[in-house]
Structure formats: structure tokens, C-alpha cells
Design an enzyme around this catalytic site. Structure first.
Site, PDB file in Angstrom:
ATOM      1  N   HIS A  23       0.843  -1.205   0.000  1.00  6.42           N
ATOM      2  CA  HIS A  23       0.000   0.000   0.000  1.00  6.42           C
ATOM      3  C   HIS A  23       0.873   1.248   0.000  1.00  6.42           C
ATOM      4  CE1 HIS A  23      -2.790  -2.780   2.485  1.00  6.42           C
ATOM      5  NE2 HIS A  23      -3.188  -2.810   1.234  1.00  6.42           N
ATOM      6  N   HIS A 148      -5.279 -14.819  -6.287  1.00  7.88           N
ATOM      7  CA  HIS A 148      -5.061 -15.178  -4.886  1.00  7.88           C
ATOM      8  C   HIS A 148      -4.803 -16.662  -4.661  1.00  7.88           C
ATOM      9  CE1 HIS A 148      -7.082 -11.257  -4.578  1.00  7.88           C
ATOM     10  NE2 HIS A 148      -6.294 -11.107  -3.555  1.00  7.88           N
ATOM     11  N   LYS A 299      -2.128  -9.884   2.692  1.00  7.72           N
ATOM     12  CA  LYS A 299      -2.515 -10.505   3.949  1.00  7.72           C
ATOM     13  C   LYS A 299      -2.760 -11.993   3.721  1.00  7.72           C
ATOM     14  CE  LYS A 299      -5.635 -10.104   7.745  1.00  7.72           C
ATOM     15  NZ  LYS A 299      -6.996  -9.848   8.124  1.00  7.72           N
TER      16      LYS A 299
HETATM   17  N1  MSP Z   1      -9.909  -1.506  -2.652  1.00  8.84           N
HETATM   18  C1  MSP Z   1      -9.343  -1.869  -3.886  1.00  8.84           C
HETATM   19  C2  MSP Z   1      -9.009  -0.648  -4.717  1.00  8.84           C
HETATM   20  C3  MSP Z   1     -10.187   0.217  -5.026  1.00  8.84           C
HETATM   21  S1  MSP Z   1      -9.723   1.628  -5.915  1.00  8.84           S
HETATM   22  C4  MSP Z   1     -11.136   2.318  -6.400  1.00  8.84           C
HETATM   23  C5  MSP Z   1      -8.050  -2.640  -3.645  1.00  8.84           C
HETATM   24  N2  MSP Z   1      -7.497  -2.476  -2.458  1.00  8.84           N
HETATM   25  S2  MSP Z   1      -6.160  -3.186  -1.963  1.00  8.84           S
HETATM   26  O1  MSP Z   1      -5.909  -2.640  -0.677  1.00  8.84           O
HETATM   27  O2  MSP Z   1      -6.291  -4.601  -2.066  1.00  8.84           O
HETATM   28  O3  MSP Z   1      -5.045  -2.823  -2.959  1.00  8.84           O
HETATM   29  C6  MSP Z   1      -4.868  -1.506  -3.337  1.00  8.84           C
HETATM   30  C7  MSP Z   1      -3.655  -1.337  -4.192  1.00  8.84           C
HETATM   31  O4  MSP Z   1      -2.514  -1.764  -3.505  1.00  8.84           O
HETATM   32  C8  MSP Z   1      -3.711  -2.094  -5.511  1.00  8.84           C
HETATM   33  O5  MSP Z   1      -3.327  -1.200  -6.545  1.00  8.84           O
HETATM   34  C9  MSP Z   1      -2.669  -3.134  -5.370  1.00  8.84           C
HETATM   35  O6  MSP Z   1      -1.991  -3.362  -6.580  1.00  8.84           O
HETATM   36  C10 MSP Z   1      -1.723  -2.430  -4.424  1.00  8.84           C
HETATM   37  N3  MSP Z   1      -0.894  -3.408  -3.778  1.00  8.84           N
HETATM   38  C11 MSP Z   1      -1.236  -4.318  -2.833  1.00  8.84           C
HETATM   39  N4  MSP Z   1      -0.147  -5.100  -2.605  1.00  8.84           N
HETATM   40  C12 MSP Z   1       0.864  -4.707  -3.408  1.00  8.84           C
HETATM   41  C13 MSP Z   1       2.212  -5.008  -3.493  1.00  8.84           C
HETATM   42  N5  MSP Z   1       2.762  -5.974  -2.816  1.00  8.84           N
HETATM   43  N6  MSP Z   1       2.974  -4.216  -4.300  1.00  8.84           N
HETATM   44  C14 MSP Z   1       2.473  -3.101  -4.913  1.00  8.84           C
HETATM   45  N7  MSP Z   1       1.220  -2.804  -4.854  1.00  8.84           N
HETATM   46  C15 MSP Z   1       0.342  -3.742  -4.311  1.00  8.84           C
HETATM   47  O7  MSP Z   1      -7.602  -3.328  -4.535  1.00  8.84           O
END
Ligand code: MSP
Length: 505
Positions: A23, A148, A299
Site C-alpha cells: 500500500h 489469490h 494478507k
Molecule cells: N480496494 C481496492 C481498490 C479500489 S480503488 C477504487 C483494492 N485495495 S487493496 O488494498 O487490495 O489494494 C490496493 C492497491 O494496492 C492495488 O493497486 C494493489 O496493486 C496495491 N498493492 C497491494 N499489494 C501490493 C504489493 N505488494 N505491491 C504493490 N502494490 C500492491 O484493490
């Protein structure tokens, strides 16, 4: 110069987990870009927030024995605190449980419904709760969700459907008319591939779940979490509540997102906007993943790294710099602790930290601690001009790693200049003053150019070389013009800024 509006967004993060490195990754990139645009004089709106509805959150709340609202209320502030600690300068933080967001979602749903693009139908499908997405049998890998690697659930529901299939040609035409809207190009091509592969209608409502925004014309249904979540980009700037503000800030300049949510952002979202007669975003920045041991950090995979632990260890700017400089935007990067320390040692300790400490030491010894003015015809002036041009190109083309490399080219040139002139071996006088004035001026420009990435450090450098006021108060291009360091300022030595770190064996 007229003030231009520049707006950008991060995805809004699910509150089923506390903030992790994945994030922080997109949020730091967004922050640096927002800061660059403020430096060039734009009026910036940088948005982030939390995605709080949907089955995933409902299930997490159930497991914790809480209502989804209580659960979200516990996690959302953790995101706000983490961003504060990471020096994120967001102008707004939207939570999808806010009334302003409900108003925006209801308005967008109604607009698409009135346009005839939302219709009632029955649906049977395979649903991945972690993605909050339906899959076809063929899309599964070994019967599991391709992202996933989890079992999917079979659902049958009477749902309202968004007629995405009607938008294939219109989307392709729009993207053909807006080349470069999605960056980097190879990621944009993946999105175009999804559209060319054929579009299926998707359901935009649920009756099996109460946790969401009710459809305005049929309140037994709540909005599908992705329809709801995407609308944050509109509701945050007044759609549904403040038309004047909305016209000021929409369309957005950049949506930043990860490669896993391209379908929703680059296919669903523009089609929803087209249906409602709303202008499309001007740009999408599609980032890769920051992997941990070759796996996406999540997670669900249990390989989550807490960014706040790394900040305690390496400092906010050490961490921000690593995130921005290590991996070209759009590519996947693999996080390793050793990689973090290597970056820190080479660029921050050996290059920037060393330059600052050398300059302060020589000014103390040979110039009575008073920084001399630079020469107008310094050999470093060209290096500074080139560094500014390339740094600017890097930020404006959404390539933070290139922008930082360009800024660091001026640091490297200045260190080389000092080594060539060896002011530490020269008697005090005009020759030493000339070299040190040039080096101080280079440091001043470095502080400005590096400030979007490492704001605290930039301010510290600014103060140590005796400059008053704030780096964030500077404006480009003027602040990068050679000759801004006035001289006759007290230079402070201070503690080493980035002490070298031992790489554990
Ligand atoms: N809630 C949705 C997004 C809605 S936007 C209108 C979602 N949330 S998330 O928390 O799962 O992920 C949000 C972002 O974090 C996504 O762009 C996802 O690619 C990014 N990341 C989550 N883990 C990641 C990594 N390990 N590396 C880089 N970004 C990744 O999807």
C-alpha cells in the site's frame, strides 16, 4: 504564470488489513508526484482513502465479532496514521462510508440506470471474495482464483447488471484517440488486450449483503463494491454534493493503481463514466507489484512487511527514497532488506550524505564557516541545468527512478568536482571560495529537486547551508536556475545525515 490544477489519486485501500509495504508503495509514488507538481506551481489535489464496503470487509468484521462499521472505524485511522508517518501530503482522505460518498454513488448509479445501461438479470457465477470479482471457469488456474490462488465460491443472484458489453468499440475508439493515456505503455497494452478479448456485462448490485450503498431505485440491493469504490474519485471532489468543486477538479490527471486492478480502472471505470456522460480521466499510471520473496505481498499470502517497521529502522526518507529509486515504474520489484541497505549506503550515505558533510567541513575549516557565493560561469552550472531538465522529464513522465537518477547526477558531478579541485588541500582564499560556492549552489539545487522524494532531508540540507525559509516554498523553474545561493550564509556541520549501515552477513 496561471495556476494549473493537477489532481491525482491512489487506489483506496481495503480496510480488511492494516497498511503494508504494498500500500505504501503507490502512496509514496503519488506523494512525490504531488510534491513535484506543487513545486512547479500547480494547485494540487492528491487523494487517497479507504474502501470499506463489500463482502471481504463484512467477513473480516464477522471474524472479529464486530459490525463492519466498527471494524472499518478501527482500521481507517491506521492508514491515516501510517501516511502521516510516511510524510504523505494528501489533500483529502476519503472513506467510502462517508455521506458525501453515498451521495456520489447514488448519483452515478442513477445516471447509468437512466441511460439504460443498468438492467436486472439473474446471474450464476464463480466469485473470488479476495478480488471481489466473478471469474469464468476458463479464467481459473487449477480451479483457483488466478490472483489469490484461493477457492472461488459459486453464487446465484438476481442482480442488476452494467451492460459493459456495449462499450467495447467506444472504449477502443477512445483509447485510440488518447494514445499514452495509460502509462507505462506495456501495461496500457495489457488493458487494451482485455477490451479486445471481449467484454462481459458485470453485476453492480448484491442482495446477499447489506453492507454497502443501496441502489436508489431498488433499495433491496446494495451497490457492488467496485462500482462503489471507483466512484470515490468523483464523490471526493464534489460529485453529488458540490457541482462547482466537481467542475474544478474533474477530470483527474492521474489515477495511480497496481497492475492487478487494471480491469476495474481501465475498462469498467471509463465505461461507467461514458454511460453517465462524465469526462474520462486524463491519465492512468499502472504500477507493478513490490514482491516479497517473489510473491505479491498480501494478507492472504502472509508475507506482509509493515512499512512503519522499516521507517523506524532506516528513516522516513531512507524508505521513501528506496521505494522511488529502486524499481522503474510499472515493473515488479522484489523487496529485500539487503537491497534497501545497499540503496541507502550508495545513494544516501556515500553520495548525498558525504557531499553535505564534505562541504560543511571544508567551509568550516577554510571559509570560517561562512558559505561563499557561486561563480556565474561555474563548470557545475551545465550539470545543474541538465539535472533539472531530466529530473523534470522523469517526474512528468511518471518515472520516479529516472527523475531521481537525474537529480543524483548533480550530486555525483559535485563530488567529482570537489575531488578534482581538492579544496581541502588548498590554502584559504579566492580559489577555495569559488569551488565551495559552486558546491553550495549545487547542494541548494539538489535540495529543491530531491524534495518531492525526501522532503525532510531536503529541508535539513537547506537549513544547514544557511538558507532561510522552506524548500516547499520554492518554485521551479526559477529555483533551479544557477546562481540562487547568495553567499555570506552560516553553514552548519551537524550530525552525519545518513550514517553508513552494515549489511548483515
Ligand atoms: N480496494 C481496492 C481498490 C479500489 S480503488 C477504487 C483494492 N485495495 S487493496 O488494498 O487490495 O489494494 C490496493 C492497491 O494496492 C492495488 O493497486 C494493489 O496493486 C496495491 N498493492 C497491494 N499489494 C501490493 C504489493 N505488494 N505491491 C504493490 N502494490 C500492491 O484493490
Amino acid at each position: 504564470m496561471a495556476v494549473a490544477n493537477f489532481s491525482l489519486t491512489t487506489p483506496i485501500y481495503y480496510v480488511n488489513a492494516k497498511p503494508h509495504l504494498g500500500h505504501a508503495y503507490t502512496t509514496i509514488i503519488g506523494d512525490a508526484l504531488a510534491r513535484w507538481h506543487r513545486l512547479i506551481g500547480d494547485d494540487v489535489h492528491f487523494l487517497t482513502g479507504t474502501d470499506e464496503h463489500g463482502l471481504k470487509i463484512q467477513q473480516a468484521a464477522d471474524a472479529a465479532g464486530m459490525t463492519p462499521q466498527q471494524f472499518a472505524d478501527g482500521i481507517a485511522p491506521q492508514f491515516q496514521q501510517a501516511w502521516k508517518k510516511l510524510n504523505i501530503s494528501n489533500d483529502d482522505f476519503i472513506r467510502t462510508t462517508e455521506p458525501r460518498h453515498y451521495a456520489g454513488v447514488a448519483k452515478l448509479l442513477q445516471a447509468c440506470y437512466d441511460a439504460g445501461d443498468i438492467e436486472l438479470d439473474t446471474y450464476t457465477g464463480l466469485y473470488c471474495v479476495a478480488c471481489e470479482l466473478y471469474y469464468t471457469e476458463e479464467e481459473l488456474v487449477d480451479g483457483l482464483c488466478p490472483i489469490h490462488k484461493l477457492p472461488v465460491e459459486s453464487f446465484e443472484e438476481e442482480n442488476y447488471f452494467f451492460r459493459l458489453s456495449r462499450f467495447e468499440g467506444r472504449l477502443l475508439d477512445w483509447y485510440a484517440g488518447h494514445p499514452g493515456a495509460m502509462t507505462p505503455e506495456f501495461r496500457g497494452n495489457e488493458a487494451l488486450g482485455l477490451i479486445r478479448g471481449g467484454l462481459r456485462d458485470f453485476s453492480v448490485s448484491r442482495t446477499s449483503l447489506a453492507w454497502g450503498v443501496p441502489l436508489p431505485w431498488d433499495t433491496k440491493h446494495v451497490a457492488y463494491v467496485w462500482f462503489d469504490a471507483l466512484t470515490n474519485y468523483l464523490s471526493s471532489v464534489g460529485y453529488g454534493t458540490d457541482d462547482e468543486r466537481f467542475s474544478e477538479w474533474w477530470p483527474v490527471d492521474y489515477h495511480l493503481l497496481g497492475k492487478d486492478i487494471v480491469r476495474q480502472h481501465c475498462v469498467y471505470w471509463p465505461a461507467m463514466l461514458m454511460s453517465a456522460g462524465i469526462a474520462l480521466p486524463k491519465g492512468w499510471g499502472i504500477g507493478g507489484w513490490l514482491l516479497a520473496g517473489g510473491e505479491k505481498m498480501s494478507k492472504t499470502s502472509g508475507n506482509v512487511i509493515d512499512p512503519l517497521d522499516l521507517v523506524d529502522d532506516i528513516g522516513v526518507d531512507g524508505f521513501r527514497y528506496y521505494v522511488l529509486a529502486e524499481t522503474p515504474y510499472g515493473q515488479d520489484g522484489d523487496f529485500t532488506y539487503e537491497g534497501l541497505l545497499n540503496r541507502y549506503n550508495s545513494d544516501l550515505a556515500n553520495n548525498l550524505g558525504n557531499l553535505l558533510s564534505r562541504v560543511a567541513t571544508v567551509v568550516a575549516k577554510k571559509c570560517d564557516g561562512i558559505g561563499p557565493a557561486p561563480r556565474a560561469d561555474s563548470p557545475l552550472a551545465t550539470a545543474a541545468a541538465t539535472a533539472y531538465e531530466s529530473t523534470s522529464d522523469g517526474w512528468l513522465s511518471l518515472q520516479p527512478s529516472r527523475a531521481l537518477d537525474a537529480t543524483w547526477s548533480l550530486i555525483r558531478a559535485t563530488n567529482a568536482y570537489l575531488e578534482a579541485n581538492e579544496p581541502w588541500k588548498t590554502e584559504p582564499g579566492a580559489a577555495v571560495d569559488a569551488v565551495m560556492g559552486d558546491a553550495l549552489e549545487a547542494l541548494r539545487i539538489v535540495a529543491v529537486l530531491a524534495s518531492p522524494a525526501i522532503p525532510d532531508t531536503a529541508q535539513e540540507v537547506w537549513g544547514r547551508i544557511g538558507l532561510p525559509g522552506l524548500v516547499v516554498g520554492q518554485r521551479l523553474p526559477n529555483a533551479a536556475a544557477w546562481g540562487g545561493y547568495p553567499g555570506a550564509l552560516a553553514v552548519t556541520k551537524g550530525e552525519p545525515m545518513f550514517p553508513r549501515r552494515q549489511i548483515p552477513a
